[in-house]
Enzyme design. Sequence first.
Site, PDB file in Angstrom:
ATOM      1  N   GLY A 178       0.766  -1.243   0.000  1.00 58.90           N
ATOM      2  CA  GLY A 178       0.000   0.000   0.000  1.00 58.90           C
ATOM      3  C   GLY A 178       0.791   1.283   0.000  1.00 58.90           C
ATOM      4  O   GLY A 178       0.202   2.360   0.112  1.00 58.90           O
ATOM      5  N   SER A 235       2.144   4.440  -1.407  1.00 59.60           N
ATOM      6  CA  SER A 235       1.783   5.190  -2.609  1.00 59.60           C
ATOM      7  C   SER A 235       2.597   6.469  -2.756  1.00 59.60           C
ATOM      8  O   SER A 235       2.628   7.048  -3.839  1.00 59.60           O
ATOM      9  CB  SER A 235       0.288   5.529  -2.591  1.00 59.60           C
ATOM     10  N   HIS A 241       7.279   8.196   5.340  1.00 59.99           N
ATOM     11  CA  HIS A 241       6.240   8.799   6.177  1.00 59.99           C
ATOM     12  C   HIS A 241       5.732   7.779   7.175  1.00 59.99           C
ATOM     13  O   HIS A 241       5.420   6.647   6.831  1.00 59.99           O
ATOM     14  CB  HIS A 241       5.087   9.370   5.352  1.00 59.99           C
TER      15      HIS A 241
HETATM   16  P1  5GP Z   1       1.042   5.384   1.866  1.00 55.24           P
HETATM   17  O1  5GP Z   1      -0.120   4.772   1.141  1.00 55.24           O
HETATM   18  O2  5GP Z   1       2.180   5.711   0.905  1.00 55.24           O
HETATM   19  O3  5GP Z   1       1.522   4.609   3.065  1.00 55.24           O
HETATM   20  O4  5GP Z   1       0.518   6.753   2.479  1.00 55.24           O
HETATM   21  C1  5GP Z   1       0.364   7.901   1.722  1.00 55.24           C
HETATM   22  C2  5GP Z   1      -0.687   8.732   2.406  1.00 55.24           C
HETATM   23  O5  5GP Z   1      -0.626  10.024   1.860  1.00 55.24           O
HETATM   24  C3  5GP Z   1      -2.107   8.210   2.183  1.00 55.24           C
HETATM   25  O6  5GP Z   1      -2.687   7.864   3.439  1.00 55.24           O
HETATM   26  C4  5GP Z   1      -2.814   9.381   1.510  1.00 55.24           C
HETATM   27  O7  5GP Z   1      -4.135   9.556   1.972  1.00 55.24           O
HETATM   28  C5  5GP Z   1      -1.926  10.548   1.844  1.00 55.24           C
HETATM   29  N1  5GP Z   1      -1.934  11.619   0.868  1.00 55.24           N
HETATM   30  C6  5GP Z   1      -1.900  11.479  -0.486  1.00 55.24           C
HETATM   31  N2  5GP Z   1      -1.849  12.700  -1.069  1.00 55.24           N
HETATM   32  C7  5GP Z   1      -1.859  13.613  -0.055  1.00 55.24           C
HETATM   33  C8  5GP Z   1      -1.814  15.036  -0.033  1.00 55.24           C
HETATM   34  O8  5GP Z   1      -1.751  15.717  -1.064  1.00 55.24           O
HETATM   35  N3  5GP Z   1      -1.853  15.637   1.186  1.00 55.24           N
HETATM   36  C9  5GP Z   1      -1.902  14.916   2.345  1.00 55.24           C
HETATM   37  N4  5GP Z   1      -1.929  15.590   3.496  1.00 55.24           N
HETATM   38  N5  5GP Z   1      -1.935  13.562   2.354  1.00 55.24           N
HETATM   39  C10 5GP Z   1      -1.915  12.917   1.164  1.00 55.24           C
END
Ligand code: 5GP
Length: 112
Positions: free
Chosen positions: A91, A93, A98
């Site tokens: 997951g 993305s 982070h």
């Molecule tokens: P991952 O899926 O990579 O672990 O987490 C990426 C997170 O970034 C996701 O939970 C998604 O909702 C968040 N996210 C994606 N685009 C943005 C954005 O433009 N601003 C913020 N604050 N969060 C974002």
Amino acid sequence: MEDCLFCKIVAGEIPGDIVLETEHTVAFRDLNAQAPTHVLVVPRDHYANAAELAAADPAVSAELVTAAAAVAAEAGYDDYRLVYNTGTGVGQSVFHTHLHLLAGRPMTWPPG
Ligand code: 5GP
Ligand code: ZN
């Protein structure tokens, strides 16, 4: 890094709902919150994932955790979950390290 969403939030080039800034980290609310409190804690410098950051800079890796704990405490939560996704298969993305801080609702284990 060019074209990295979280580098741009750190730099203030695109808006983020920032809840905490420390010397080496920035914490801001996830746009698509999965819990009443869902905050992302990122290093100011760009690394692709948690392991790359930990290998390059263990102190900043620890600072992400202490920053997340501070955000949870400030929001009044003793119980919270910290998550790193590494790789598209689980997951990830956004490929800027982070740490997800999730709190404020019951959670099950194992996660889906
Ligand atoms: P991952 O899926 O990579 O672990 O987490 C990426 C997170 O970034 C996701 O939970 C998604 O909702 C968040 N996210 C994606 N685009 C943005 C954005 O433009 N601003 C913020 N604050 N969060 C974002
Ligand atoms: Zn970045």
